[in-house]
Design an enzyme around this catalytic site. Structure first.
Site: not given
Ligand code: EPZ
Length: 418
Positions: A116, A397
């Site tokens: 990521c 998130r």
């Protein structure tokens, strides 16, 4: 994709009640796979990652009933299936289902989480620990395939690094393993203690969570429980830093300040005026703040998840600072964006050199990962003029409707669809 438009020179007034912890709620939701009885969780935060985890668990047949601020999960009718790349790619915590599936079904196939923005995010420590409990793994076409003949057997598991996720995966797998497990060099984060407390309330036999050595005695099955999720220390720390930057009276409530000792020590060293109470931290204006040097480290060290946020504060205090990032190999994605807002930060290897006495000026910027995005919000609140932050899904998130949460406290912040 949404964007946020934030007016600078914001005021911050009143207080905030911090909600449940994302990084505690994720493993707690996964632990529903370990039992066929009801797992009732309260204080669940309303976040993208939490919704995605519920979607993933439903694909495995977990029944989920959402009521106001409470969720009931039941894993009675789970069936094994393959966790597909799409969900796992978006949420690295999906890898936590590996341990429970292996202990429940004796086999599991999960797509590798992939990297990521902040790093490659390998899972070698997860696999090493689960192997020591008897699992065998193959990596094939981007999937990790685990197999156990009969059931997992308790054993000594020595972690080369106190990985939070690996500790959680091995802890959940060992709860139903046969015999005793000892996790050595375990992560000590409060979220590990929260997971152990919840599992113990279901009848597991875990001791030592929060210390370097966790002992687990396997049990046959787990019973129903009703458990309140720990409050989010990273969201709390983010708002404490915001209040110090804006230099107004503000109170961050419904937290365990002890979980933020390293941040509080750092801020007081900078000259912040904080009053630490039993379940809150009160921030008052202060004359002058000065730069300091910090290093991120596993808990109870300075949390890597607050590194981007304190970097924004360091840009506007009197004097220079340094931050050494020791947890992730690429967690300075916010630096070029903060520099676009007027910061003067240079990165050499794992250290960021932050010039103080800067004035932020509003500009369009790009969010890259969850905590980097919120450091841009903090800078925008203190900037002269308007800032537009693109790719706001990173923020969603980990921060509940941040424009609403902040909007109620004074700042002018609005969300637009693009
Ligand atoms: C958890 O991630 C948190 N996420 C992260 O928060 C947090 O930054 C991190 O712990 C450190 O505190 C959740 O709890 C969902 P690690 P995790 O395993 O478990 C390396 C946020 O912003 N490593 O402790 O993935 C890894 O690459 C997120 O909320 C291996 O090498 O963290 C990293 O460099 C970001 N092999 C370091 O260890 C492994 O098998 C720490 O990772 C596992 C990890």
């Amino acid at each position: 994709m949404d964007k946020l438009i934030i007016s600078g020179n914001a005021k911050l007034k009143g207080s905030i009640d911090v909600k449940g912890s994302k990084n505690s709620a994720l493993p707690l939701l996964v632990s529903s796979l370990l039992t066929d009885k009801d797992l009732i969780l309260s204080n669940l935060p309303d976040l993208e990652d939490i919704n995605n985890m519920q979607k993933l668990l439903k694909e495995y047949g977990v029944s989920i009933k959402n009521r106001k601020n409470e969720i009931t999960l039941n894993g009675k009718n789970i069936f094994n299936r393959v966790a597909d790349y799409d969900i796992v790619r978006k949420m690295r915590a999906s890898i936590l289902i590996l341990g429970p599936l292996l202990s429940k079904f004796g086999e599991a196939k999960i797509s590798l989480p992939g990297g990521c923005a902040i790093g490659t995010r390998p899972i070698d420590i997860h696999l090493l620990g689960l192997k020591q409990l008897g699992a065998k793994f193959q990596i094939e076409n981007g999937f990790v395939i685990g197999k156990v003949n009969k059931h997992l057997i308790g054993s000594n598991v020595n972690l080369p690094f106190p990985s939070v996720g690996a500790t959680e995966n091995i802890l959940m797998a060992s709860v139903l393993a046969q015999g005793k497990t000892k996790i050595i060099n375990a992560a000590k984060e409060p979220e590990i203690i929260d997971l152990a407390n919840s599992l113990n309330s279901m009848g597991a036999k875990i001791s030592g969570a929060g210390s370097k050595v966790i002992l687990i005695e396997g049990v046959k099955s787990l019973k129903k429980t009703n458990y309140q999720i720990l409050s989010d220390r990273i969201v709390a720390g983010t708002f404490i830093i915001a209040a110090v930057m804006i230099n107004k009276n503000f109170k961050v409530k419904k937290i365990n300040p002890h979980h933020l000792d390293s941040l509080i020590v750092a801020l007081e060293k900078m000259g912040a005026n904080l009053k630490v109470k039993k379940t809150s931290v009160e921030i008052s204006p202060t004359e002058k703040l000065k730069g300091i040097n910090i290093k991120t480290a596993p808990y109870p060290g300075f949390p890597t998840d607050l590194q981007a946020q304190i970097m924004a504060l360091m840009s506007i205090v009197d004097g220079d600072s340094e931050i050494k990032e020791t947890i992730f190999e690429n967690r300075f994605m916010h630096v070029p964006e903060l520099n676009r807002l007027g910061a003067d930060i240079k990165v050499k290897k794992e250290t960021a050199y932050i010039k103080g006495n800067r004035k932020f000026k509003g500009a369009p910027v790009m969010a890259s990962d969850l905590r980097a995005s919120v450091s841009l919000v903090l800078a925008a609140l203190c900037a002269n003029g308007k800032t537009v932050i693109n790719r706001v899904y990173h923020l969603d998130r980990g921060y509940e409707k941040i424009e609403k949460t902040l909007g109620k406290l004074g700042p002018k912040i609005k969300r637009e669809k693009i």
